[in-house]
Each structure stands twice: as C-alpha cells, then as structure tokens.
Design a protein around this motif. Structure first.
Motif, mmCIF file in Angstrom:
data_model
loop_
_atom_site.group_PDB
_atom_site.id
_atom_site.type_symbol
_atom_site.label_atom_id
_atom_site.label_comp_id
_atom_site.label_asym_id
_atom_site.label_seq_id
_atom_site.Cartn_x
_atom_site.Cartn_y
_atom_site.Cartn_z
ATOM 1 N N ASP A 1 0.845 -1.213 0.000
ATOM 2 C CA ASP A 1 0.000 0.000 0.000
ATOM 3 C C ASP A 1 0.870 1.249 0.000
ATOM 4 N N PHE A 2 2.105 1.115 -0.535
ATOM 5 C CA PHE A 2 3.025 2.250 -0.554
ATOM 6 C C PHE A 2 2.698 3.247 -1.664
ATOM 7 N N PHE A 3 2.158 2.727 -2.768
ATOM 8 C CA PHE A 3 1.951 3.577 -3.938
ATOM 9 C C PHE A 3 0.498 3.493 -4.395
ATOM 10 N N GLU A 4 0.272 3.539 -5.677
ATOM 11 C CA GLU A 4 -1.085 3.484 -6.201
ATOM 12 C C GLU A 4 -1.161 2.464 -7.333
ATOM 13 N N GLY A 5 -2.329 1.865 -7.484
ATOM 14 C CA GLY A 5 -2.586 0.980 -8.622
ATOM 15 C C GLY A 5 -1.598 -0.158 -8.765
ATOM 16 N N HIS A 6 -1.205 -0.421 -10.020
ATOM 17 C CA HIS A 6 -0.322 -1.555 -10.309
ATOM 18 C C HIS A 6 1.091 -1.365 -9.741
ATOM 19 N N CYS A 7 1.431 -0.151 -9.346
ATOM 20 C CA CYS A 7 2.754 0.085 -8.761
ATOM 21 C C CYS A 7 2.920 -0.596 -7.405
ATOM 22 N N ASN A 8 1.815 -1.075 -6.825
ATOM 23 C CA ASN A 8 1.880 -1.823 -5.571
ATOM 24 C C ASN A 8 2.083 -3.319 -5.778
ATOM 25 N N ASP A 9 2.115 -3.779 -7.022
ATOM 26 C CA ASP A 9 2.190 -5.214 -7.297
ATOM 27 C C ASP A 9 3.483 -5.828 -6.767
ATOM 28 N N ILE A 10 3.354 -7.029 -6.228
ATOM 29 C CA ILE A 10 4.524 -7.838 -5.865
ATOM 30 C C ILE A 10 4.779 -8.781 -7.040
ATOM 31 N N ARG A 11 5.808 -8.526 -7.798
ATOM 32 C CA ARG A 11 6.097 -9.386 -8.947
ATOM 33 C C ARG A 11 7.575 -9.320 -9.295
ATOM 34 N N GLY A 12 7.998 -10.329 -10.027
ATOM 35 C CA GLY A 12 9.394 -10.394 -10.423
ATOM 36 C C GLY A 12 10.188 -11.374 -9.575
ATOM 37 N N SER A 13 11.420 -11.590 -9.957
ATOM 38 C CA SER A 13 12.313 -12.511 -9.260
ATOM 39 C C SER A 13 12.809 -11.898 -7.956
ATOM 40 N N ALA A 14 13.299 -12.787 -7.069
ATOM 41 C CA ALA A 14 13.955 -12.301 -5.853
ATOM 42 C C ALA A 14 15.386 -11.896 -6.128
ATOM 43 N N GLY A 15 15.870 -12.153 -7.344
ATOM 44 C CA GLY A 15 17.213 -11.738 -7.725
ATOM 45 C C GLY A 15 18.202 -12.872 -7.866
ATOM 46 N N GLU A 16 17.869 -14.056 -7.321
ATOM 47 C CA GLU A 16 18.814 -15.178 -7.392
ATOM 48 C C GLU A 16 18.535 -16.111 -8.561
ATOM 49 N N PHE A 17 17.251 -16.356 -8.871
ATOM 50 C CA PHE A 17 16.888 -17.308 -9.911
ATOM 51 C C PHE A 17 16.006 -16.644 -10.963
ATOM 52 N N TYR A 18 16.216 -17.071 -12.195
ATOM 53 C CA TYR A 18 15.389 -16.630 -13.318
ATOM 54 C C TYR A 18 15.041 -17.840 -14.165
ATOM 55 N N PRO A 19 13.898 -17.816 -14.852
ATOM 56 C CA PRO A 19 13.511 -18.965 -15.679
ATOM 57 C C PRO A 19 14.507 -19.217 -16.813
ATOM 58 N N MET A 20 14.470 -20.436 -17.353
ATOM 59 C CA MET A 20 15.314 -20.789 -18.483
ATOM 60 C C MET A 20 14.845 -20.054 -19.740
ATOM 61 N N ASN A 21 15.710 -20.047 -20.744
ATOM 62 C CA ASN A 21 15.399 -19.492 -22.075
ATOM 63 C C ASN A 21 15.012 -18.011 -22.005
ATOM 64 N N GLN A 22 15.919 -17.210 -21.437
ATOM 65 C CA GLN A 22 15.694 -15.771 -21.351
ATOM 66 C C GLN A 22 15.702 -15.128 -22.739
ATOM 67 N N LYS A 23 14.988 -14.009 -22.848
ATOM 68 C CA LYS A 23 14.903 -13.281 -24.114
ATOM 69 C C LYS A 23 15.556 -11.909 -23.971
ATOM 70 N N ARG A 24 15.792 -11.302 -25.099
ATOM 71 C CA ARG A 24 16.400 -9.966 -25.104
ATOM 72 C C ARG A 24 15.320 -8.901 -24.934
#
Length: 500
Positions: free
Chosen positions: A248-271
């Motif tokens: 509840d820090f911001f507004e709308g979609h800016c409050n979403d919790i999404r993305g990696s924690a920074g250690e792991f990413y899925p296979m077959n990354q794209k540019r």
C-alpha cells in the motif's frame, strides 16, 4: 559354415549402420527436448540439491563497499549564492553473509523464508578507518520536521522551539558513529524518556530500519518472502511479500509484488526485460536488455536498471509511483515505506538522473562504469553470471513552514551515502556454463559422427555382400573350367563312355 558366418557379419554391419544413423538423426531432431530435460534436472530445487545449498547462504561472503559524503560547507546552507558542496569518502569495505532462515516448503511448489544478514568490517582490505570524521545532514530533526510538515501551526510552533533549542541542522561525527555505532542526539534522549518506543542514539544502521534493514543477525527485517521453485516460466518468482501480493506504498499496479527475488530466473531468457522485486526499493524493478556480452568465454545478456528510478517523467506507466508529487526522473521517493522519513533513492552521484539534481549541489561525479546497476544472465539456463548493484540514499532538505531550523534553506536532495556490491562469475561456474552453451555444438558433432559411422557400416556391408557374390560366381566358373580341362587331358583310348 564359413559362408553363413560371413553372411551374418555382413547383415550385422548393415543393421549397425541403420541403428547408428537412426541414433544420430534422433539426437539431432530431439536434442532440444533432451537438452531442456538435462538442464531442468541439473537446476532442480530440492532440499538436497546444489541449487538449494547455494541459494540458502552465500559462501564465500559477499563484499560490500560503502561510500559516505562529507558536507564541506554546511555553515553556508542559508547563503543562496553558495551551493552545498560534497566530497566522497571511502570505500569502507564490509563482508556480508546473507542466510535464508525460517524456510518452509509448501505443497504448491512454493517456499517461504526470511533473510538473516550479518556484516563484518573487512580489516584486511580497508585503507580507510571508521574513525574518519565527516560532516553530514542531521537526519533525526530533519525526519521529525518532515513528519510534522502538515501539522497545525500550534503543534508545529512547539516542535520548532524544541528542534531549534536542542538540535542542529548538521552533525560532525566519525564514520563509525554515523553508520553502525550511532551517536547521541539530544532530541532522541528527550523522546526516549517518554512512553515512546525510540532509541536514544541514531545511526544509519544502528538498531533501525529507517533506511535499510541491515541490523546484524536479526532475521526478517526486510519481510517474509514466498517464492515459486517449480522449474518453469515462474521459477524464482516472488509471489507474496509479508503474506500479501500487493503493498500500500503507492497506487494501482505500482503496488504489485512481482518479479524474481534476484537469485533465480527462468530458463530461455529473451532480449527484452528482467523484473525483480526488492524490499529495499519497496517495489518491483524492470531491467532492460542492453547488449550481448562474453565473460570468461560465456555468452550472456546484459540488462541495465537505468530507468528504475523514473517516477513518470519519461515513462507514463510509472506515474503511480509518484505518491502525489512527480519529481524529475532518477530519484525515487521511498518515504512511504521508510517510516515517512524524507528518504529518496538514486544511483551513486545521481547517475542516470535528470540534470536538475546536479544543478542543486556541487561535487557529484557520476561514472557509468562505477555507478551502473546491471545484471548479466546466461540465457539458456537463466543463471546469473554477473551483478553490479549500486544505490545511493539521499535526504530531502527543504523549507518547512513554521519550523525555524529549516527556514530559508534551499530545496536540496542531500547525498548521505551509497553502497556497491559486485558478484563476479567464478571460474568453476564459468566452466559449467561453457559446457551448457557448447552442448548443442557437441550434439551436432556427435550426430554427424554417428551418421557417418552408420553410412560407413552400411557401405562396408554392401561392399562385402557384392564382393562375396562376385567371389562365389568366380569360383563356380573356375571349377567348371577346371573340370573341362581335366576331361580334355584324358587320352581317347582311356576315356570311358557311358553307352547306356
């Protein structure tokens, strides 16, 4: 008997050739599926896997460098013709051990955990001492003033008297006091005598989560995370933070919790883009693809974070991060998640920020090579090859109506300190990643060799059959000729004729 054995060996050669060609063709056709299966098996995340052991704790410890800013002319802050002047002091090197604790495995392929972080001054690799003395903004009265800026005038008048009589706009202390040891602040001493939960000393990392949750050995200061560990397109993704999928820090979609924690990413990354969630940023951050790079013979994709501190100036979709007031790009308002303190984040020396911030002060020397925040990923496996993290904490100094301590001061984003962390690709990991990347080429060579051997076996078998048949016919002709020759050599008077 010999002919039968020879025939069997020829048939075996033909069958072997067909099998080799089939095997080579199968490897070539189905290699991608086999390749993905091998990688997923190698990267599987279980309580006994290498991936889990590496994730649970960083060994060896990470190196962190902290640079503080010495304010060289604080006495002239109310002189409108003189800009505040700052000089960088550092680095002060620390070792960081970051452990995952309170780990819980869940049936829906998720794992929840907390961080436990410990920091140790690196005595061997430091050329600076924590006893170095610097001047900086006094964060305590500035925070109190910022918190009370919208109070009614009566209360602000009382606060103004208190701040002016016992606090100062800046402090001169040792680096150790400013960072970890804390220093005595009169207004905190006064408040600590009241029924208020407050410490009587202040330091950036002293028993506080005002700026960053780095108190030694205390688990969970940056919250509780829930991460997906199923090795698919959601691998490594943060699903909830503090048991919620939104803040509840911001507004709308800016409050979403999404993305990696920074250690792991899925296979077959794209540019395209990487997304990670950071409790220290209080938000998700999008890293944009910059270029292909090669590190120790390993090909990777480099993603830069140059735009993560945009508040809607250059990216309209980021406007919901403004929290009521959009400031120029490059400095990010995190006051909502830092106890309503006037805390603003940027890259060191306002790198990649709007020129507006450089125009307010002197002494900033942004350098992309030193101050860039980027991540390099091995695209096939999603393994992180290289990280350079850099972030600066700034405090907003501005006139506050009815508070005499902050009357006639300019509006300035005062640089307090910044830290950098670098995680380089190890030789051992580079060797494994080179094998992963070269495996398709090795597979092609293997397929060609198998097909080639198969063709050789088939040709050899066919040639053997042809040679055997030719030899057999030749032997028949030779036997016939030999019989005729023997018949002609018998004298006429000795020949026996069958008259029957």
């Amino acid at each position: 008997m010999k002919r039968r054995r020879r025939l069997c060996s020829q048939i075996c050669l033909l069958l072997a050739g067909i099998c080799l060609i089939s095997l080579g063709a199968s490897i070539f056709i189905f290699f991608e599926s086999i390749y993905d299966f091998i990688l997923k098996d190698a990267l599987k995340f279980t309580p006994t896997s290498k991936a889990f052991q590496a994730w649970r704790t960083n060994d060896p410890p990470l190196s962190m460098e902290i640079y503080v800013f010495n304010w060289t002319n604080p006495d002239q802050i109310k002189n409108v013709s003189v800009k505040p002047e700052f000089e960088e002091v550092g680095p002060f090197r620390f070792k960081e051990i970051k452990e995952k604790v309170n780990i819980t495995w869940h049936d829906n392929s998720t794992i929840s955990y907390k961080h436990k972080k410990s920091y140790f001054f690196d005595e061997e690799n430091n050329f600076r001492s924590l006893s170095d003395v610097i001047s900086t903004i006094n964060a305590v009265p500035l925070t109190i003033g910022y918190k009370t800026r919208n109070f009614i005038n009566f209360y602000k008048g009382i606060i103004s008297i208190g701040l002016s009589s016992i606090s100062s706009l800046h402090v001169t202390k040792t680096v150790g006091e400013i960072l970890f040891d804390g220093y005595e602040e009169p207004i905190l001493s006064t408040l600590s005598m009241m029924p208020i939960n407050v410490e009587d000393r202040f330091g950036i990392f002293y028993k506080t989560i005002l700026f960053f949750s780095r108190k030694n050995g205390t688990p969970g200061l940056d919250g509780v995370y829930s991460m997906s560990y199923e090795n698919d397109e959601h691998f490594g993704r943060i699903l909830t933070w503090n048991y919620r999928n939104q803040t509840d820090f911001f507004e709308g979609h800016c409050n979403d919790i999404r993305g990696s924690a920074g250690e792991f990413y899925p296979m077959n990354q794209k540019r395209d883009r990487l997304v990670l969630y950071s409790a220290e940023l209080c938000k998700y951050a999008e890293f944009e693809y910059v270029e292909d790079v090669v590190i120790k013979g390993v090909h990777g994709y480099k993603y830069s974070a140059d735009n993560i501190f945009d508040n809607g100036t250059t990216r309209p979709e980021n406007k919901c991060f403004c929290k009521g007031e959009c400031i120029p790009s490059g400095v990010f308002n995190v006051s909502a998640c830092r106890q309503d303190s006037p805390t603003f984040l940027s890259f060191p020396h306002f790198h990649a920020a709007d020129p507006y911030y450089h125009s307010l002060i002197n002494g900033m020397k942004p350098d992309k090579k030193k101050h860039e925040f980027f991540i390099t990923i091995e695209p096939k496996s999603g393994i992180v090859m290289d990280i350079a993290a850099a972030m600066q904490v700034n405090l907003l100094l501005q006139p506050i109506e009815r508070l005499s301590l902050y009357s006639n001061v300019p509006k300035v984003y005062v640089p307090l300190f910044y830290f950098t962390q670098r995680l380089n690709l190890t030789d051992e990991l580079a060797s494994s990643l080179r094998l992963i990347q070269n495996l398709p080429e090795y597979s092609n060579y293997t397929s060609l060799i198998l097909v080639g051997l198969g063709l050789i076996c088939i040709l050899w078998g066919l040639c053997s059959l042809c040679c055997c048949k030719t030899t057999k016919e030749k032997l028949k002709i030779e036997e016939k000729i030999q019989r005729n020759t023997q018949y002609e050599e018998v004298p006429l008077n000795e020949r026996i004729y069958d008259t029957k």
